[in-house]
Scaffold this motif. Structure first.
Motif, PDB file in Angstrom:
ATOM      1  N   UNK A  18       0.836  -1.204   0.000  1.00 16.21           N
ATOM      2  CA  UNK A  18       0.000   0.000   0.000  1.00 16.21           C
ATOM      3  C   UNK A  18       0.870   1.251   0.000  1.00 16.21           C
ATOM      4  N   UNK A  19       1.873   1.281   0.884  1.00 18.30           N
ATOM      5  CA  UNK A  19       2.766   2.441   0.968  1.00 18.30           C
ATOM      6  C   UNK A  19       3.613   2.573  -0.302  1.00 18.30           C
ATOM      7  N   UNK A  20       4.093   1.449  -0.824  1.00 22.52           N
ATOM      8  CA  UNK A  20       4.927   1.486  -2.030  1.00 22.52           C
ATOM      9  C   UNK A  20       4.143   2.013  -3.230  1.00 22.52           C
ATOM     10  N   UNK A  21       2.884   1.608  -3.357  1.00 17.04           N
ATOM     11  CA  UNK A  21       2.047   2.078  -4.461  1.00 17.04           C
ATOM     12  C   UNK A  21       1.887   3.601  -4.434  1.00 17.04           C
ATOM     13  N   UNK A  22       2.022   4.183  -3.272  1.00 20.12           N
ATOM     14  CA  UNK A  22       1.827   5.624  -3.099  1.00 20.12           C
ATOM     15  C   UNK A  22       3.140   6.386  -2.916  1.00 20.12           C
ATOM     16  N   UNK A  23       4.257   5.657  -2.984  1.00 16.23           N
ATOM     17  CA  UNK A  23       5.585   6.230  -2.787  1.00 16.23           C
ATOM     18  C   UNK A  23       5.690   6.946  -1.442  1.00 16.23           C
ATOM     19  N   UNK A  24       5.185   6.305  -0.407  1.00 18.18           N
ATOM     20  CA  UNK A  24       5.200   6.879   0.939  1.00 18.18           C
ATOM     21  C   UNK A  24       6.401   6.438   1.764  1.00 18.18           C
ATOM     22  N   UNK A  25       7.247   5.591   1.206  1.00 17.40           N
ATOM     23  CA  UNK A  25       8.400   5.092   1.952  1.00 17.40           C
ATOM     24  C   UNK A  25       9.216   6.163   2.648  1.00 17.40           C
ATOM     25  N   UNK A  26       9.532   7.289   1.954  1.00 16.78           N
ATOM     26  CA  UNK A  26      10.338   8.322   2.604  1.00 16.78           C
ATOM     27  C   UNK A  26       9.683   8.918   3.857  1.00 16.78           C
ATOM     28  N   UNK A  27       8.374   8.825   3.939  1.00 18.88           N
ATOM     29  CA  UNK A  27       7.660   9.405   5.086  1.00 18.88           C
ATOM     30  C   UNK A  27       7.503   8.421   6.237  1.00 18.88           C
ATOM     31  N   UNK A  28       7.674   7.144   5.946  1.00 21.00           N
ATOM     32  CA  UNK A  28       7.436   6.114   6.955  1.00 21.00           C
ATOM     33  C   UNK A  28       8.703   5.795   7.736  1.00 21.00           C
TER      34      UNK A  28
END
Length: 119
Positions: A18-28
């Motif tokens: 879910x996070x990868x699909x949204x490119x949220x890795x840098x925020x997590x």
């Protein structure tokens, strides 16, 4: 060959995707996930605020749904935080339960809500 996966591992993988699909890795980051977890726990507590006990008979369907959703948010952030921190959450929980069993022997603390340092 069927691979047995525990539900925490499955949820971890779903949250990762879910996070990868949204490119949220840098925020997590661990810090951000810990903060988000705290916010969600506070939102969960809000549903119980001002109720006498929070027992089921005090909750309407709207409250139950809100509690269910906030519990899910807390669980998902906890799983993501454990993932980012390299913690096997299931193993950590089992370890902590054993430590608590030693701290709080049932024959000594049954019916007593005091902390182990107080008895």
């Amino acid at each position: 060959m069927t691979v047995d996966r525990d539900s925490l591992t499955e949820l971890r993988d779903l949250a990762r995707a879910f996070a990868a699909e949204r490119d949220w890795g840098p925020f997590h980051t661990p810090k951000n996930l810990a903060m988000a977890l705290t916010v969600e726990a506070a939102e969960l507590a809000e549903h119980y605020q001002w109720l006498p006990t929070g027992a089921d008979h005090e909750l309407d369907e709207r409250k139950r749904e809100g509690i269910r959703h906030e519990l899910a948010d807390v669980l998902l952030y906890l799983i993501q935080l454990a993932d980012q921190s390299g913690v096997d959450l299931r193993a950590a929980a089992l370890e902590k339960m054993e430590l608590n069993r030693l701290k709080y022997p049932a024959d000594q603390v049954r019916g007593d809500a005091r902390k182990y340092t107080e008895y």
